[in-house]
Structures are given as structure tokens and as C-alpha cells.
Scaffold this motif. Sequence first.
Motif, short mmCIF file in Angstrom:
data_model
loop_
_atom_site.label_atom_id
_atom_site.label_comp_id
_atom_site.label_asym_id
_atom_site.label_seq_id
_atom_site.Cartn_x
_atom_site.Cartn_y
_atom_site.Cartn_z
N ALA A 148 0.82 -1.21 0.00
CA ALA A 148 0.00 0.00 0.00
C ALA A 148 0.85 1.27 0.00
O ALA A 148 0.38 2.34 -0.37
CB ALA A 148 -0.94 0.00 1.20
N LYS A 168 6.61 2.16 -2.05
CA LYS A 168 8.06 2.34 -2.18
C LYS A 168 8.77 1.78 -0.94
O LYS A 168 8.15 1.62 0.10
CB LYS A 168 8.43 3.80 -2.43
N ARG A 216 -2.28 11.66 3.80
CA ARG A 216 -1.96 10.25 3.98
C ARG A 216 -0.49 9.94 3.66
O ARG A 216 0.19 9.27 4.41
CB ARG A 216 -2.92 9.47 3.07
N GLU A 217 -0.02 10.47 2.53
CA GLU A 217 1.37 10.20 2.11
C GLU A 217 2.35 10.81 3.11
O GLU A 217 3.35 10.20 3.47
CB GLU A 217 1.65 10.76 0.72
N THR A 244 2.44 8.79 6.29
CA THR A 244 3.12 7.52 6.04
C THR A 244 4.62 7.74 5.90
O THR A 244 5.42 6.95 6.39
CB THR A 244 2.50 6.86 4.79
N GLN A 245 4.98 8.84 5.26
CA GLN A 245 6.39 9.18 5.11
C GLN A 245 7.04 9.40 6.47
O GLN A 245 8.12 8.90 6.75
CB GLN A 245 6.50 10.45 4.24
N ILE A 302 -1.91 5.40 6.03
CA ILE A 302 -2.79 4.41 5.40
C ILE A 302 -3.86 3.96 6.39
O ILE A 302 -5.06 3.94 6.08
CB ILE A 302 -1.96 3.19 4.94
#
Lengths: 332, 210
Positions: free
Chosen positions: A198, A201, B24-25, B28-29, B41
Motif C-alpha cells: 500500500a 516504495k 496520507r502520504e 506515512t512518510q 494508510i
Amino acid sequence: MKKLINSTDAVVDEALAGMVAAHGDLLRVIEPNVVVRADAPRQGKVGIISGGGSGHEPMHGGFVGMGMLDAACPGAVFTSPVPDQMLAATKAVDGGAGVLHIVKNYTGDVMNFELAAELAQAEGIEVTSVVIADDVAVKDSLYTAGRRGVGGTVLAEKIVGAAAEAGQDLAAVTALAQRVQDNVRSMGMALTSCTVPAAGKPTFELGEDEMEIGIGIHGEPGRERRKLAGADEITEALMGPILDDGGFGSGDDVLAFVNGMGGTPLIELYIVYNKVAAMCAERGIAIARNLVGSYITSLEMAGCSITLLKLDDEMTRLWDAPVHTPALRWGA
Amino acid sequence: MSDFDGAAMSRFVSTFADRLHERREELTQLDSAVGDADHGINMDRGFSAARAKLAELGEADLGTMAKTVGMTLISTVGGASGPLYGTFFLRLSTSLGERDAASTGELGAALRAALDGVQQRGKAIADDKTMVDALLPAVEAFDAASGDGIGPALAAAAQAAAAGRERITPLVARKGRASYLGERAMGHPDPGATSTTILFESLRDAVAAD
């Protein structure tokens, strides 16, 4: 990202469907995503369940079957399962003798299993829990979440599963699980990162000439990044802390477990095992039993972990007892 | 400015779900630097589900609304965030009870109960570098400013959450997966304190939008 999948959202569901297609004689999957032994519940037998994020296959679903787990609760990739799953699993395997939860020591897993145990107890099922925390890479102190549960979990599930199969009661299997936990130590390393489907990377970047020592099983960085070295030197780096912390020494019988992280071939694991065997021999430690292969993985990560368990007669006998699961099978 | 009512609760959850989805990104990062790269996520999945459940629920008292959100989070998020954010909303629920609207003081008491619940569940204290380091100052700032009314109190809470998140960024983490990193976690913002900051900003904006 290059993966053999259909869609990132369907990875866990489709893999579970595949397990049922392949091993329908051993297990079934019930809602909400619980892998249950085909003949559960077995009356009078203590139920043994475990669970955790997906991405560590064959753990835990691959260990469901005769002589090992009664149910496994797979979460999303690298994410703890939710209490609904552990509650459903507990109910599905309760044969009136209570249920043991084997929990790997991660903050999320511990909290979700705790919630589930509270809910199951409220429904009148006796539940005990043992937390596996065997990773010596993590400093065990008040100032960390404590050691992670890694390779020792596989050994605990086999040994405790055999005890439950033999009819031991809940108090006895719980004490046994704790005894395995108290006598097992592990440490791992990574040559490459891994990619959560999901996320798309790699979780971290490792240079061509770098490795991560003290890695966990979720692609979380380890304690130290070093220049890449040969297999013997890496094995020494992992074995040192294991031997020291576990107090393994002359006269001990151990189970030595060399585990692949998912992307490392067996040929390399045997090179590591060769050094493990030599190091044990030098110290007068007898490897009474061993396991070499990829049993608790971190997706496609390359690397390995080493686990040593100090055996006693009962543990050895239970290790040898018949087991029939998708990933471990002997004597049956 | 009116009390905190069901419409405000709906806007709050919906705004928070939107922002978690947008960020979200980023979350998550942040989590891939110190944890296991799933915070954005999982939070996105959980709050999208919670918003949908609230829509199905229709008109209800504040306690029932918060309970619906909490139970949905516990069932859908997983990880540590599921039990922690789930407990946050379940404690809001217990505290708000059958009220259709809460005064500034009642909302403050509910936020305090939510903080206590999160600390009991996660066993984190100040400076462990967790969501508590955003949540605790936010609740204290809310209380301190509650005499000025709900809008200013929530603005102060959001500001304090963000300041708390900034303040702990240089620290070593002592709970959760980031604690495995030791000094290597220093300088990385905490993902949980970041999502808690977004929670208070969403709450502030949901009430201000009334």
C-alpha cells in the motif's frame, strides 16, 4: 514497485483465499479474516491463537494445524490485527478449556490483543496471554517499548501447540509459553529494505555496500547501519549479543534457528548456519535441534535472523512431537 | 458561538477524515522514518469508515456518535492507532453521554477524559514522544482558554498541539516502534503527534465553520 499482486487493496484477502485453496484440509478462513484449524473447536483442548500484521508469511497462518496453532489473526501488511479478529478466533477455538494468546511484543499488537482478551473474558471465555519479546537488538528498559517479538515466536508456537495437543491445561501451556520466552534470544539483519504494497516504495533505503544490523520484521530500521561484511562476520555480529544476553554456555542444549527474512536464498542461510554451528561448538553449546529456512519474514527483505532457545527435556520432546501445518510438518 | 452539537461532531469527523486522506502520504512518510510506514494508510482507512458509519447512524446524541466512531476505529485501524484513537472517542462518548449539545466546559471535560483514556491504554507520559505530547498540551490550553468560549479554546488547543509536536521533534522516543531507534529518532517529527495536531485543527475548523 514490482510485485506479484493484483491490487494493493486485495493482497491479504487474496493470499488467504489462496491458503484455503491450497490447504483446505488443514484450515479454513472465517470472518473477519481469521485462519482457523479445520477441526476447531476441539472439546477439552486449550486453544492456542496468535496473530499480527501480514507480510511475515508463513507466520502465523502457515502454522495453523495439528500440533501448533488453532487460529491465526492476520492484520493488514505490517499492521496489528483488530480486536474483532482475536475475539472471533478465541470464540471459534474455545473447546471449554480456555484459550492462550501468543502475542509478539509490539505496541499495537499488545493493545489490540488486550482489548480482545477483555472482550472474550466478558463473554465467559478464560483467556491468558504470553508476550514474546526475544529481540536482543532492542534495549529492554523502561525507556523503550521493550524487546520485539521475532524468531522465538515460531518456536513458542510449535512447542506450546504440541503441549496443548497433548492435553496440557491452560495454566500449564501458559507457563510453558513463558518458559520458552524466558529462554529464547534472537537478532536479525537486513541487506535490503522491503516495500509495503500500500505504500508503494521501500520503507527505507540501504546503499549497495550497506547493511542494517538489529533489524525488526517490519522494515523498521535497526539499531545500526554498517558497511557490508561477509557472512561469518555478520553471524558473529548477531551471535555475540544473543550469547551474552541469554547466558548461553558450555553444557547447554539449544535449538538453533536460522531464519530468512523473505528475500534471502536457503544457500546463504546454510552459510550462516555453518558459522552458528562452529560458534556453538567452540563454546561447548550443543545444538540439539535446529531449524533453517524462512519462517518469519519481512516481505521481500533480504537478510536473516538467528534465534537460540535453551532447551530442556520437555521442550525438546514437544519440539519433536508431530505437527501438520502448511509450513511445518513432521511425524504426521 | 453555539455549543458543540451533533452537526459540529459530524463536521469534525468529516473534516478530520478529509485531511487524513489528503495528508496520507505525508503521515506515512513520517512513519517510515521512525516506524513501519503505515500510519497514514491506517488512519485514512479508519476515519473514512468512521465517517461512513456516522452517515448511516443519522441523528443521534453526542455520546452515541462518538461511540460509533470509536468502535469503528477499533475495528478498522489496527496498529497502535486503532486502540488509541478508538479509546479517545469511546471516552468522549462516555463523558458526553446522551447530550445533544455540549457547553465549552463539557467539551473540555470530555477532552480531558479522552486524554486520560489514551494515557491508560498506551501508558505514555509527557516527553515519551507520542501523540500524548500533542494531546496533553491541547487539553490544557483548551481548559485555560475555555472562559473565552469554544472557538478561542479550540484555537488555543490546536495551536498547543502543533507546538507540542514541534517541541518533541528533537527528542528520543520512549514508546512505540520509534523507541527501537534510540537516538536515530531524534529530529524526526512523531507521526502520532502529527495526526493528533491535525485532529485538533479539524475540531477547531469544524466548530468555526458553524
